[in-house]
Design a protein around this motif. Structure first.
Motif, PDB file in Angstrom:
ATOM      1  N   GLU A   9       0.826  -1.200   0.000  1.00 16.65           N
ATOM      2  CA  GLU A   9       0.000   0.000   0.000  1.00 16.65           C
ATOM      3  C   GLU A   9       0.862   1.253   0.000  1.00 16.65           C
ATOM      4  OE1 GLU A   9      -3.398   0.324   2.415  1.00 16.65           O
ATOM      5  OE2 GLU A   9      -4.007  -1.758   2.184  1.00 16.65           O
ATOM      6  N   LEU A  10       1.947   1.240   0.767  1.00 15.64           N
ATOM      7  CA  LEU A  10       2.859   2.383   0.765  1.00 15.64           C
ATOM      8  C   LEU A  10       3.463   2.582  -0.616  1.00 15.64           C
ATOM      9  CD1 LEU A  10       4.890   2.321   4.108  1.00 15.64           C
ATOM     10  CD2 LEU A  10       3.239   4.025   3.347  1.00 15.64           C
ATOM     11  N   ALA A  11       3.872   1.487  -1.237  1.00 14.05           N
ATOM     12  CA  ALA A  11       4.437   1.578  -2.584  1.00 14.05           C
ATOM     13  C   ALA A  11       3.409   2.141  -3.560  1.00 14.05           C
ATOM     14  CB  ALA A  11       4.908   0.198  -3.051  1.00 14.05           C
ATOM     15  N   LEU A  12       2.193   1.630  -3.482  1.00 13.27           N
ATOM     16  CA  LEU A  12       1.126   2.076  -4.379  1.00 13.27           C
ATOM     17  C   LEU A  12       0.855   3.567  -4.233  1.00 13.27           C
ATOM     18  CD1 LEU A  12      -1.269   1.445  -6.328  1.00 13.27           C
ATOM     19  CD2 LEU A  12      -2.642   1.046  -4.268  1.00 13.27           C
ATOM     20  N   GLN A 151      -3.421   1.370 -12.900  1.00 11.71           N
ATOM     21  CA  GLN A 151      -2.149   1.075 -13.561  1.00 11.71           C
ATOM     22  C   GLN A 151      -1.113   0.617 -12.543  1.00 11.71           C
ATOM     23  OE1 GLN A 151      -0.612   4.068 -16.297  1.00 11.71           O
ATOM     24  NE2 GLN A 151      -2.663   4.917 -16.565  1.00 11.71           N
ATOM     25  N   ASP A 152      -1.011   1.347 -11.447  1.00 12.45           N
ATOM     26  CA  ASP A 152       0.030   1.030 -10.458  1.00 12.45           C
ATOM     27  C   ASP A 152      -0.280  -0.249  -9.687  1.00 12.45           C
ATOM     28  OD1 ASP A 152       1.642   3.134 -11.176  1.00 12.45           O
ATOM     29  OD2 ASP A 152       0.795   4.520  -9.716  1.00 12.45           O
ATOM     30  N   ILE A 153      -1.553  -0.524  -9.427  1.00 16.11           N
ATOM     31  CA  ILE A 153      -1.907  -1.797  -8.783  1.00 16.11           C
ATOM     32  C   ILE A 153      -1.474  -2.956  -9.672  1.00 16.11           C
ATOM     33  CG2 ILE A 153      -3.833  -3.305  -8.101  1.00 16.11           C
ATOM     34  CD1 ILE A 153      -5.304  -0.772  -7.162  1.00 16.11           C
ATOM     35  N   LEU A 154      -1.759  -2.856 -10.959  1.00 20.14           N
ATOM     36  CA  LEU A 154      -1.376  -3.905 -11.907  1.00 20.14           C
ATOM     37  C   LEU A 154       0.144  -4.034 -11.996  1.00 20.14           C
ATOM     38  CD1 LEU A 154      -3.955  -3.155 -14.745  1.00 20.14           C
ATOM     39  CD2 LEU A 154      -3.862  -5.238 -13.372  1.00 20.14           C
ATOM     40  N   ARG A 155       0.834  -2.912 -12.061  1.00 19.07           N
ATOM     41  CA  ARG A 155       2.298  -2.944 -12.169  1.00 19.07           C
ATOM     42  C   ARG A 155       2.934  -3.587 -10.949  1.00 19.07           C
ATOM     43  NH1 ARG A 155       1.842   2.824 -14.498  1.00 19.07           N
ATOM     44  NH2 ARG A 155       2.275   2.525 -16.731  1.00 19.07           N
ATOM     45  N   ILE A 156       2.439  -3.259  -9.772  1.00 19.09           N
ATOM     46  CA  ILE A 156       3.002  -3.841  -8.547  1.00 19.09           C
ATOM     47  C   ILE A 156       2.809  -5.356  -8.556  1.00 19.09           C
ATOM     48  CG2 ILE A 156       2.646  -4.030  -6.047  1.00 19.09           C
ATOM     49  CD1 ILE A 156       2.179  -0.968  -6.059  1.00 19.09           C
ATOM     50  N   ALA A 157       1.620  -5.804  -8.911  1.00 22.98           N
ATOM     51  CA  ALA A 157       1.349  -7.246  -8.931  1.00 22.98           C
ATOM     52  C   ALA A 157       2.251  -7.969  -9.920  1.00 22.98           C
ATOM     53  CB  ALA A 157      -0.118  -7.501  -9.265  1.00 22.98           C
ATOM     54  N   VAL A 158       2.397  -7.418 -11.109  1.00 19.52           N
ATOM     55  CA  VAL A 158       3.225  -8.065 -12.129  1.00 19.52           C
ATOM     56  C   VAL A 158       4.696  -8.038 -11.714  1.00 19.52           C
ATOM     57  CG1 VAL A 158       4.018  -7.940 -14.518  1.00 19.52           C
ATOM     58  CG2 VAL A 158       1.605  -7.609 -13.999  1.00 19.52           C
ATOM     59  N   THR A 159       5.147  -6.947 -11.132  1.00 20.73           N
ATOM     60  CA  THR A 159       6.520  -6.864 -10.636  1.00 20.73           C
ATOM     61  C   THR A 159       6.776  -7.938  -9.587  1.00 20.73           C
ATOM     62  OG1 THR A 159       6.631  -4.472 -11.051  1.00 20.73           O
ATOM     63  CG2 THR A 159       8.214  -5.383  -9.480  1.00 20.73           C
ATOM     64  N   ASN A 173      -4.338 -11.852  -5.318  1.00 19.91           N
ATOM     65  CA  ASN A 173      -5.213 -11.591  -4.173  1.00 19.91           C
ATOM     66  C   ASN A 173      -4.891 -10.257  -3.510  1.00 19.91           C
ATOM     67  OD1 ASN A 173      -6.629 -13.968  -4.519  1.00 19.91           O
ATOM     68  ND2 ASN A 173      -5.441 -15.115  -3.018  1.00 19.91           N
ATOM     69  N   GLU A 174      -3.603  -9.949  -3.380  1.00 17.33           N
ATOM     70  CA  GLU A 174      -3.208  -8.677  -2.767  1.00 17.33           C
ATOM     71  C   GLU A 174      -3.613  -7.503  -3.649  1.00 17.33           C
ATOM     72  OE1 GLU A 174      -1.884  -8.079   0.289  1.00 17.33           O
ATOM     73  OE2 GLU A 174      -2.253 -10.202   0.659  1.00 17.33           O
ATOM     74  N   ALA A 175      -3.478  -7.663  -4.964  1.00 17.73           N
ATOM     75  CA  ALA A 175      -3.888  -6.610  -5.893  1.00 17.73           C
ATOM     76  C   ALA A 175      -5.395  -6.372  -5.809  1.00 17.73           C
ATOM     77  CB  ALA A 175      -3.493  -6.984  -7.321  1.00 17.73           C
ATOM     78  N   ASP A 185     -15.702   1.060  -8.229  1.00 18.91           N
ATOM     79  CA  ASP A 185     -16.613   0.023  -7.754  1.00 18.91           C
ATOM     80  C   ASP A 185     -16.292  -1.357  -8.326  1.00 18.91           C
ATOM     81  OD1 ASP A 185     -17.922   1.894  -6.250  1.00 18.91           O
ATOM     82  OD2 ASP A 185     -19.530   2.228  -7.714  1.00 18.91           O
ATOM     83  N   ASP A 186     -16.033  -1.421  -9.615  1.00 14.19           N
ATOM     84  CA  ASP A 186     -15.766  -2.706 -10.262  1.00 14.19           C
ATOM     85  C   ASP A 186     -14.280  -2.903 -10.554  1.00 14.19           C
ATOM     86  OD1 ASP A 186     -18.460  -3.499 -10.334  1.00 14.19           O
ATOM     87  OD2 ASP A 186     -18.802  -2.251 -12.103  1.00 14.19           O
ATOM     88  N   GLY A 187     -13.453  -2.044  -9.958  1.00 13.95           N
ATOM     89  CA  GLY A 187     -12.026  -2.098 -10.237  1.00 13.95           C
ATOM     90  C   GLY A 187     -11.394  -3.424  -9.890  1.00 13.95           C
ATOM     91  N   HIS A 188     -11.814  -4.019  -8.763  1.00 14.35           N
ATOM     92  CA  HIS A 188     -11.180  -5.269  -8.336  1.00 14.35           C
ATOM     93  C   HIS A 188     -11.477  -6.416  -9.303  1.00 14.35           C
ATOM     94  CE1 HIS A 188     -15.208  -5.564  -6.589  1.00 14.35           C
ATOM     95  NE2 HIS A 188     -15.022  -6.871  -6.493  1.00 14.35           N
ATOM     96  N   ARG A 189     -12.670  -6.409  -9.904  1.00 15.58           N
ATOM     97  CA  ARG A 189     -12.991  -7.458 -10.882  1.00 15.58           C
ATOM     98  C   ARG A 189     -12.137  -7.296 -12.141  1.00 15.58           C
ATOM     99  NH1 ARG A 189     -18.050  -5.846  -8.921  1.00 15.58           N
ATOM    100  NH2 ARG A 189     -19.095  -7.434  -7.660  1.00 15.58           N
TER     101      ARG A 189
END
Length: 208
Positions: A9-12, A151-159, A173-175, A185-189
């Motif tokens: 979360e801090l990184a994000l 974008q950053d949530i996806l980048r962190i997960a892929v990294t 799951n963390e992403a 609202d539907d971002g997590h899906r």
């Protein structure tokens, strides 16, 4: 809350306000990350409240200029409802800003700083490859068209999956959890769908 979850979360939340040069990133203290994260949340809250205020003003104008027409009243009612939803989002952002320092106190601060900076540094170093993988998974879409937070949530997960040895399931799951807190609202899906496509490509050896 686990130290690594706090680190993510801090990184994000701080990545957009920190220097991109690895040598400068290494000098960042934990409080620098916290301040950057709080600033991000506070800025988002302010912007959201301004949008809510504008929506309320528009709704009020519709009511003042109407002649009790049902369509105008319904429009104003929708605007007020949207303004309330925006205000709730802003309150949640401010709540998150208040929670971050408390989370830090409950975790091993050295571990939190180390892993947050590891994520940010590796992401910056490998960003072209990370973005290429994501763009490959975003069929009929482009990464830079997504909201910055997504974008950053996806980048962190892929990294984490590609370069930090985090199992695909854990990274996804963390992403998803971060998306529930900070995305739409539907971002997590959406995040879930993209990352599952990424794992399929990675297992097939597709990286560009």
């Amino acid at each position: 809350m686990q130290a690594r979850r706090i680190s993510r979360e801090l990184a994000l939340l701080s990545i957009s306000q920190l220097p991109s040069a690895p040598e400068r990133l290494g000098t960042q203290k934990l409080q620098d990350l916290v301040v950057a994260a709080v600033r991000t949340l506070a800025t988002e809250a302010r912007d959201t409240l301004e949008a809510a205020a504008a929506e309320l003003q528009r709704g009020n104008s519709y009511l003042l200029t109407s002649e009790t027409r049902a369509s105008t009243t319904d429009t104003a009612r929708r605007m007020v409802a949207d303004a309330i939803a925006l205000t709730e989002t802003a309150i949640n952002r401010l709540g998150g800003a208040i929670e971050i320092p408390e989370f830090i106190q409950l975790a091993n601060q050295t571990d939190v700083r180390a892993y947050a900076l590891e994520i940010i540094t590796r992401l910056q170093e490998e960003r072209p490859q990370v973005d290429a993988v994501l763009n490959k998974a975003l069929i009929d879409w482009q990464l830079d068209r997504l909201a910055a937070i997504d974008q950053d949530i996806l980048r962190i997960a892929v990294t984490e999956m590609m370069f930090l040895g985090i199992p695909d399931k854990v990274a996804i799951n963390e992403a998803i959890e971060m998306a529930k807190r900070y995305s739409g609202d539907d971002g997590h899906r959406f995040i879930n769908g993209v990352l599952r496509k990424v794992t399929e490509h990675l297992k097939a050896g597709v990286r560009e």
